[in-house]
Each structure stands twice: as structure tokens, then as C-alpha cells.
Design a protein around this motif. Structure first.
Motif, PDB file in Angstrom:
ATOM      1  N   VAL B   4      -4.093  -8.254   3.951  1.00 17.50           N
ATOM      2  CA  VAL B   4      -2.856  -8.045   3.198  1.00 17.50           C
ATOM      3  C   VAL B   4      -1.987  -9.289   3.284  1.00 17.50           C
ATOM      4  O   VAL B   4      -1.533  -9.683   4.349  1.00 17.50           O
ATOM      5  N   LYS B   5      -1.813  -9.913   2.119  1.00 16.65           N
ATOM      6  CA  LYS B   5      -0.971 -11.114   2.087  1.00 16.65           C
ATOM      7  C   LYS B   5       0.471 -10.695   1.842  1.00 16.65           C
ATOM      8  O   LYS B   5       0.717  -9.698   1.160  1.00 16.65           O
ATOM      9  N   ILE B  16       8.863   1.444  -8.717  1.00 15.28           N
ATOM     10  CA  ILE B  16       7.406   1.296  -8.698  1.00 15.28           C
ATOM     11  C   ILE B  16       6.733   2.663  -8.578  1.00 15.28           C
ATOM     12  O   ILE B  16       7.402   3.682  -8.712  1.00 15.28           O
ATOM     13  N   PHE B  17       5.431   2.658  -8.336  1.00 14.71           N
ATOM     14  CA  PHE B  17       4.709   3.942  -8.354  1.00 14.71           C
ATOM     15  C   PHE B  17       5.254   4.945  -7.341  1.00 14.71           C
ATOM     16  O   PHE B  17       5.241   6.137  -7.593  1.00 14.71           O
ATOM     17  N   LYS B  18       5.750   4.424  -6.208  1.00 16.30           N
ATOM     18  CA  LYS B  18       6.336   5.340  -5.203  1.00 16.30           C
ATOM     19  C   LYS B  18       7.480   6.125  -5.831  1.00 16.30           C
ATOM     20  O   LYS B  18       7.605   7.329  -5.626  1.00 16.30           O
ATOM     21  N   PHE B  57      -2.226   7.643  -5.333  1.00 15.64           N
ATOM     22  CA  PHE B  57      -2.813   6.474  -4.694  1.00 15.64           C
ATOM     23  C   PHE B  57      -4.263   6.797  -4.359  1.00 15.64           C
ATOM     24  O   PHE B  57      -4.571   7.898  -3.902  1.00 15.64           O
ATOM     25  N   ILE B  58      -5.160   5.834  -4.575  1.00 13.20           N
ATOM     26  CA  ILE B  58      -6.582   6.083  -4.332  1.00 13.20           C
ATOM     27  C   ILE B  58      -6.791   6.493  -2.871  1.00 13.20           C
ATOM     28  O   ILE B  58      -7.522   7.417  -2.575  1.00 13.20           O
ATOM     29  N   VAL B  63      -2.156   1.692  -0.789  1.00 11.73           N
ATOM     30  CA  VAL B  63      -0.721   1.631  -1.076  1.00 11.73           C
ATOM     31  C   VAL B  63      -0.255   0.177  -1.078  1.00 11.73           C
ATOM     32  O   VAL B  63       0.519  -0.246  -1.923  1.00 11.73           O
ATOM     33  N   ASP B  64      -0.808  -0.593  -0.146  1.00 11.27           N
ATOM     34  CA  ASP B  64      -0.399  -1.996  -0.053  1.00 11.27           C
ATOM     35  C   ASP B  64      -0.953  -2.854  -1.181  1.00 11.27           C
ATOM     36  O   ASP B  64      -0.477  -3.954  -1.417  1.00 11.27           O
ATOM     37  N   ASN B  65      -1.978  -2.365  -1.872  1.00 12.99           N
ATOM     38  CA  ASN B  65      -2.508  -3.116  -3.014  1.00 12.99           C
ATOM     39  C   ASN B  65      -1.541  -3.123  -4.191  1.00 12.99           C
ATOM     40  O   ASN B  65      -1.673  -3.922  -5.103  1.00 12.99           O
TER      41      ASN B  65
END
Lengths: 437, 374
Positions: B4-5, B16-18, B57-58, B63-65
Motif C-alpha cells: 500500500v503506497k 467516496i464509496f464509503k 467492497f470486494i 478498501v485501501d485500493n
């Protein structure tokens, strides 16, 4: 070539097609500072779009590309892309020129031209002028891979960040940190400009007319010559494998229709001068792609005045299976397989005939660049009654204002060699002013 | 695990999606159109997916993607952003939207007449578009063997007949667009060569909320809805939750979904089983199965479509057609000229009176829907 000395006065050249580029290189090599102003994001103009040039059938971009990069790195030439001349003042020998520079939103010197921004940009379907609007791209775009300057640009009319403050994906994805949304349109004032050269070039009849009677835009298999040029080009949308837009099949019978919108009361009254030659050129290239190809050229008069031009046409008829039919087109329909059916009067026999082909190519008329009206206003130069820049027949590169010169298709329709020759002529006249001749 | 960058971003306070999950999905306002997932997947971000009728989310790890671009929130047909702009774009000022013309018509094709709902118009129009090579594919919905509507991409008119008729529970019609490459491959295999994936031309058939999502996406010109050239909207009073609907059908008629041949809502719910037995059940009895988001919806006539279709107000096996755009007008004109459909001419009143009465009816029905929602 060695610089002949340093001059304080500069020359502004408007339009960076082959004419503008040639004039810029000539002047630059004489040691004169040149500002090359181009409306598009890249230089090269119409010649960069062509597949081959007549009558030698040389690859167009191969001749042009070295000139493009030479222009870019020439120490005496400053390139202003996405720019327009907004205002001028002063007179010959001492003009002031205001150039409006539109923001690129990409740092030109940082961008590595990798295309990561274009890949991640969610926007689709913006047509690319360079590919005759046959392919679409995203809002982060470049006209073609070898474009000069080698930097992407962001289309501000579509960009989601600039319009809605969302997205920002290109900024996130750019490894070189080249995206800069803080850039703004700016005005650059150039002082001490000795001379101005107008090389705004051409547009084509399809830019102003729908060409309905020929079924253009109604039928997929009716294309313009410029579209064919892109379709047949190895770097074009079909990677050099000419196929029909309706079903992807390779055409075996192509009809080329001459004098579309030219020499007519309904369009332009003048002869577009290069169509007879480029049509034969396109038919020859198409034949080289497919040796079973039959080409039909429907013409009114063959106007191929130039050294070796007649020989070129004869070669087309004898070696490349081109049939020239002196005729007048009535209209075009299509059959159930979208094959165009051409109805025409054969001038040899005065009979009405029909011919079914796989593809129709329209040799559309050259018209003055659409920007010339505004520019003529800004510069105060006169246009002739065809809306080309007005010049004296014996001083063909001089406009009605002293110190403002013109060359190439801004003056009248002409081919590439003549544009280049005139560009050198205009450059010489501009140099005279600078050097105090 | 992917590395994770840290994200760099120019955005400030973008939803956003959240936020979409909190505001729309968890509050049962999601209409399951699939726009968010279609967009995100078409970008290969690997963040969200459709689980049943819910975007999710998949996995927690994904989530971090999330690129936090905010587009899913913006294009959701149930959120506020962009509504003003698309209303302006499609000249929508009231509950009925912009109406260029109202006609009633029915198909001239016997086969479609048999299979389709009312006048069989959507099927006929798609047939015309395929015949004239105006589209390469169309997104419609189709029943599976359990009468569950599933979104389907069809590539020629032969596949069309299966999708005729109305479905009363939702299918995520925008979702199949997420994989444009496989669509392009199918087109090349079944129809013809295409040289650029962005040149695909598709027609879209959907409910008002789905049309709204498509138009929001088209306003932004984003992938993958840029391939949609025609938007056909359907009149929609309400939509049923698949599971709940068939529980109630079972309770009222004792029929399993596998034994039902056709369903139709007029004043009441008509259910025909495979032995041609017709049940008539009061519509009210199905109220519990209505999807929650339909209670918030103020659209009945698909205001954002090029053309909207419905049975309400039509007589003698016709369908009502509401034309909303220039493109829709041209298409209907051409289809009539080509003889694919027959236009209905009112006999008892003048054409203007007839149109006014139909528009009045649509307005009343829309207001009923809005009232019922409240």
C-alpha cells in the motif's frame, strides 16, 4: 548552418504546419529569434496527418518529424503551442504582439510522454482531430505518439477535476509529477517584433458542410480523403490495414469522387488544386496494400499541372488499375450490404449510369483555416473574396499590411513543395526587415 | 498482500464509496443499477463488486485500493450531485420531464406481438436498429429459469425475442458494461470487425433510475457508458424484491417461479402459469415486496430516456411512446416509415386532445406514485 549574427528583433510566425515550420527554421538558421505560435497542442499541421506525399510517395511524417524536433530544440526558435495571437500594435520593424497561451495542465518539461494519465483518465469518447476524428481518446491526451512537444495535455472542457473538483486520478497516477492543475491561461507580450508571418493553412469542406448528397456521415462507407489518409496510414486507427467502417471488410472497389464542394456555386467557386494528384496518390497507395483493388476516379477535368504530374497519373492508370471516368455525380445511395451505389452522368456517352463500389472517397475542397477571420481582424490584414489572405500577384508573400507576410495554404490552395518554397520566400522577406535590408 | 503506497491527491473533501455505503446503500436507497461497480471495474481498480443486489467492497483488504476519486458517489442515480446539470441537459422542469411528442403504436411483426408486452415496441425498435446496423449490441434484461431477471447483452435480433416482455423485479442493467473488452470480442465474433473499442454502439433499456445513472455518467463522458447511443426508458411504478415477490406469489397462487409463464400488471397483478391458468391478485397484496428505493422515487415516465415506453393509457394492444430527444424523434419517424410499427390514430377525439389527455394521465399516475412514496 552557422548563425550569421545576433539580432535584437524577432519574428512571430502564426501557424506551425509545414509552411510555418520551414519559415521558422530558415529564420532561426539566419540567427533571427522566432516565436512560433500554434493553436493546437502540437506542431506539424496537416502534413503530419498524411500517409504519403505525391508524386514521390515518400512517407510524410518521415520527412516532417526531423523538422519538428529541429524546431523544438533550435536555440533561436521559441514554440508556443495551445496559443493564439490576441492583439498586435506598432508597425513594421517594431510590432508588439500579445499571445494568449492556454494552460496545458501538464508541465511540458517534466512530462515523460508515458501515457499513464491517459490510461487512468475515466473519460472516453473525445474525438482526436489528428486522426480525422475517427478515434477517440480520454481527457488526458496527445495527438499522436511522435507529437512535438512530447507532452500530454489535459482537455479543460472535459476534465472532471477542472469542472467538478472530483477524480484527480491522473495526478495520482503520474510517476513524474507532471500534472499541474494550478496552471492558468496567460498572456505573453512580445515586444520588438520586426515582422509577422501568417501561415495558418487550411481546413476542409467537411468542416463546414455536411456533404449530404454524397451520403457523408449518413453512410459509414463514404469517407473523406483525409479520413482515408488516416485509415490507410500505418500509424492510423486501422494500423494500415484499410477496411470499411461499416463491417471491417477489406474494400476491393473504391470510387474516388473529385471536386467535392469545389468549382460549384453551392460550395467554393475555386479549384482546390491538389485533389487530382492526391486522389491518384491514395489510389496507388491503396493498390499497394491490395493488388486486386480496382479504383474509379470520377472527375470533371484532370488538373495536374506540375513537373512529372501527368506521368504520375498515367502510371496510375497503367500500373495501378485506376480507371478515370469523366463524369458528374448525381447522388449516392447504399444497398442492403451498405455498399455505396453511385449514380452519375458519363460525359463520354452522356448516359446516366450506376456503379456499386465498396468504399467511396470524397476529395473535399480546401478552405481557408476557420481561424483566419478572427486573425485577419486582429492583424488588420485584408482577405480576398475567397477568404484567403489577400496578396499582390507579383509579391505573393506580402499582405496588405507592411511587415506582415504570408505563405502556404493561408494564401491559396497549394501542395507541400510550393508551401515550403513560399515559406522560404516569406522568411527571406521577414529577414530583410530584421537585417535592415 | 499488495503493497500500500501513500496516496497523493489534489482532491479536498470528496465523497467516496464509503460515503455512498453510509448514505445510500446502508439506508436501503440503492436501486441496484450497478453504475458504481461498472465504472470502478471498467477502470480495473479492483475495489467493489455487486453481491446480489448490493454494491460492496470486494474484501476488507480492497478498501485501501480505493482511489478515492469520488466518481461512484457522483454518478449514483440516488445522490444529489450532477442532478441540476442533467435536469438542465434534458430540459426537465417538472415530474413528467420534457415531452417532445406522445404517440401510441404497435409492432407489425407477428412473432414479437406474441411474445412482447403491450405493443412490443422496444423489441421492434431494437430489431430495427440491428437491421439497419445502427447498433452493435443492446443491454436488456432476461429471465433465468427461476424467473429472476438478469441483465443480458445481445448481439443480434435473433437473441432479442427471449427478452421481450416486462419484468417486475430489478436487474442491474448497467453492470454488464464493466467488461467492455469481452463485449468487443463478442461483437467481432458475432457481427463484424471493430477497430476501436470506443466505437462500439449500444442501446440501453432500463428503468427510470437506471436511465438517470446512465445520463449522469454520460454527462461526465466517462467509461463505460460512452458506448451507449440510445437510451430506452420504461414506465415504472415500482419494482419488487425478487425473493419477497415470489414468496408472496407462492402464498397467493401456490405456484413456483419455475411454473410461471407470464406476469402482467394492469389494474391488478395477472399471473399466467405454464398450463395457461390465469390468476388475478390484487396489487395491494404485493406492497410488502416493493423495493425500498422505489418509495423515494419521483419518476414514472423515465424522464432521462431518448424515448420512454409503457402500457399505461394505451388501448388495443398498443404501447405508449413518449419521445424526449431529437434522436428519439428521428428514430420513431424512421421506424414508422420503414413499416416496423403502426402508429395509432385516435378516432373519438382530435390528436391534440388525445395527447393532452394522455399527458394528463401520466401526470396523475406520477403524482400517485409520489404520493404513495410519501
Amino acid at each position: 548552418m552557422k548563425n550569421l549574427g545576433v539580432n535584437s528583433k524577432s519574428v512571430v510566425i502564426i501557424g506551425a504546419g509545414i509552411a510555418g515550420i520551414q519559415a521558422a527554421l530558415d529564420l532561426g538558421d539566419m540567427g533571427i529569434q522566432v516565436h512560433l505560435v500554434e493553436k493546437q497542442p502540437c506542431i506539424g499541421g496537416r502534413m503530419a496527418q498524411l500517409d504519403k506525399t505525391f508524386p514521390t510517395l515518400d512517407c510524410s511524417i518521415c520527412i516532417l518529424a526531423p523538422k519538428l524536433s529541429e524546431c523544438y530544440r533550435h536555440s533561436n526558435i521559441t514554440l508556443h503551442t495551445l496559443s493564439e495571437v490576441q492583439k498586435i500594435g506598432g508597425a513594421v520593424g517594431d510590432f508588439t504582439v500579445d499571445v494568449l497561451k492556454h494552460a496545458r495542465y501538464v508541465k511540458e518539461d517534466v512530462c515523460t510522454n508515458c501515457g499513464d494519465c491517459a490510461e487512468i483518465c475515466p473519460i472516453r469518447g473525445i474525438t482526436n482531430f489528428f486522426d480525422a476524428n475517427l478515434v477517440t481518446q480520454s481527457a488526458a491526451q496527445t495527438a499522436f505518439p511522435a507529437a512535438v512537444p512530447a507532452a500530454y495535455r489535459i482537455d479543460p472542457s472535459k476534465c472532471l477535476y477542472l469542472n467538478y473538483e472530483i477524480c484527480g486520478l491522473c495526478y495520482q497516477n503520474c510517476g513524474a509529477d507532471a500534472i499541474d492543475f494550478t496552471q492558468k491561461d496567460s498572456v505573453l507580450s512580445l515586444d520588438n517584433v520586426g515582422a509577422i508571418i501568417v501561415a495558418t493553412g487550411l481546413d476542409l469542406a467537411e468542416d463546414i458542410h455536411t456533404l449530404n448528397i454524397y451520403g457523408y456521415q449518413k453512410y459509414d462507407n463514404v469517407v473523406t480523403a483525409m479520413e482515408l489518409e488516416r485509415l490507410i496510414c500505418a500509424s492510423g486507427p486501422q494500423a494500415g490495414h484499410l477496411s470499411r467502417l461499416s463491417d471491417g471488410k477489406h474494400p476491393h472497389k473504391i470510387a474516388f469522387l473529385q471536386c467535392i464542394d469545389s468549382r460549384t456555386q453551392r460550395g467554393q467557386l475555386y479549384c482546390s488544386s491538389i485533389c487530382c494528384m492526391y486522389t491518384t496518390k491514395e489510389a496507388i497507395i491503396a493498390y499497394e496494400h491490395n493488388n486486386e483493388l480496382e479504383s474509379y476516379v470520377f472527375y470533371i477535368d484532370m488538373r495536374a499541372g506540375g513537373k512529372g504530374f501527368q506521368k504520375f497519373l498515367r502510371r496510375g492508370a497503367e500500373e495501378y488499375n485506376i480507371k478515370y471516368i469523366k463524369s458528374k455525380i448525381s447522388h449516392i445511395q447504399v444497398d442492403e450490404n451498405e455498399n455505396p451505389i453511385i449514380t452519375y452522368e458519363d460525359y463520354e456517352t452522356s448516359e446516366i449510369k450506376q456503379l456499386t463500389v465498396d468504399l467511396v472517397v470524397l476529395a473535399t475542397c480546401i478552405i481557408p483555416s476557420r481561424g483566419i477571420y478572427k486573425l485577419a481582424d486582429v492583424l488588420g490584414i485584408e482577405l480576398n473574396h475567397y477568404d484567403y489572405v489577400k496578396t499582390n500577384p507579383f509579391l505573393p508573400v506580402e499582405t496588405s499590411v507592411e511587415g506582415i507576410y504570408t505563405c502556404g495554404c493561408a494564401r491559396e490552395p497549394m501542395d507541400i513543395p510550393r508551401s515550403v518554397a513560399e515559406a522560404s520566400g516569406a522568411a527571406a522577406r521577414a529577414a530583410e526587415v530584421i537585417k535592415g535590408g | 498482500m499488495t503493497e500500500v503506497k501513500p496516496k497523493k491527491t489534489v482532491l479536498k473533501d470528496v465523497k467516496i464509496f464509503k460515503n455512498l455505503e453510509d448514505e445510500i446503500i446502508k439506508t436501503n436507497k440503492c436501486c441496484a443499477c450497478g453504475a458504481c461497480v461498472a465504472y470502478c471495474s471498467s477502470q480495473s481498480f479492483d475495489v467493489i463488486k455487486m453481491e446480489g443486489y448490493t454494491p460492496k467492497f470486494i474484501a476488507d483488504a480492497n478498501v485501501d485500493n480505493c482511489k478515492e476519486c469520488g466518481l461512484c458517489y457522483y454518478i449514483c442515480p440516488q445522490t444529489e450531485p450532477l442532478m441540476r446539470q442533467i435536469n438542465e441537459e434534458y430540459r426537465i422542469k417538472d415530474e413528467l420531464g420534457y415531452i417532445q411528442d406522445v404517440v401510441a403504436a404497435k409492432t407489425t411483426d407477428e412473432k414479437i406481438k406474441e411474445m412482447g408486452q403491450d405493443g412490443g415496441l422496444v423489441t421492434t425498435l431494437l430489431t430495427y436498429l440491428f437491421d439497419k446496423n445502427k447498433i452493435d449490441a443492446a443491454i436488456v434484461s432476461e429471465y433465468d429459469e427461476n424467473l429472476r431477471p438478469i441483465p443480458k447483452i445481445i448481439y443480434n435480433k435473433e437473441e432479442l425475442l427471449k427478452s421481450s416482455g416486462t419484468r417486475y423485479s430489478i436487474s442491474s442493467n448497467i453492470l454488464p458494461l464493466k467488461d467492455l473488452y469481452s463485449i468487443a470480442e463478442e461483437i467481432v465474433e458475432k457481427q463484424h470487425q471493430i477497430y476501436d473499442i470506443n466505437q462500439i454502439r449500444m442501446a440501453f433499456v432500463g428503468t427510470p433510475c437506471q436511465c438517470r445513472a446512465v445520463r449522469k455518467m454520460q454527462l461526465l463522458d466517462i467509461s463505460p457508458t460512452h458506448v451507449i447511443k440510445y437510451v430506452f426508458g420504461l414506465f415504472c411504478m415500482e419494482n419488487f424484491d425478487y425473493e419477497k415477490l415470489f414468496q408472496l406469489v407462492k402464498k397467493e397462487t401456490n405456484e413456483d417461479p419455475t411454473n410461471i409463464a407470464k406476469m402482467n400488471i394492469k389494474k391488478n397483478f395477472f399471473i399466467t402459469n405454464k398450463e395457461n391458468k390465469v390468476y388475478e391478485v390484487e396489487l395491494k397484496k404485493f406492497d410488502d415486496a416493493v423495493r425500498n428505493h422505489c418509495h423515494e422515487c419521483d419518476e414514472f415516465t423515465s424522464r432521462f430516456a431518448d424515448i420512454s415506453f409503457g402500457g399505461s393509457g394505451a388501448v388495443q394492444q398498443n404501447s405508449m411512446v413518449v419521445i424526449r430527444t431529437e434522436k428519439g424523434q428521428d428514430l420513431i419517424r424512421n421506424v414508422i416509415i420503414a413499416g416496423y410499427i403502426n402508429k395509432f390514430t385516435p378516432k373519438k377525439s382530435t390528436i391534440d386532445e388525445w395527447k393532452a389527455s394522455k399527458i394528463d394521465l401520466f401526470r396523475r399516475m406520477t403524482n400517485n406514485k409520489i404520493k404513495k412514496s410519501k
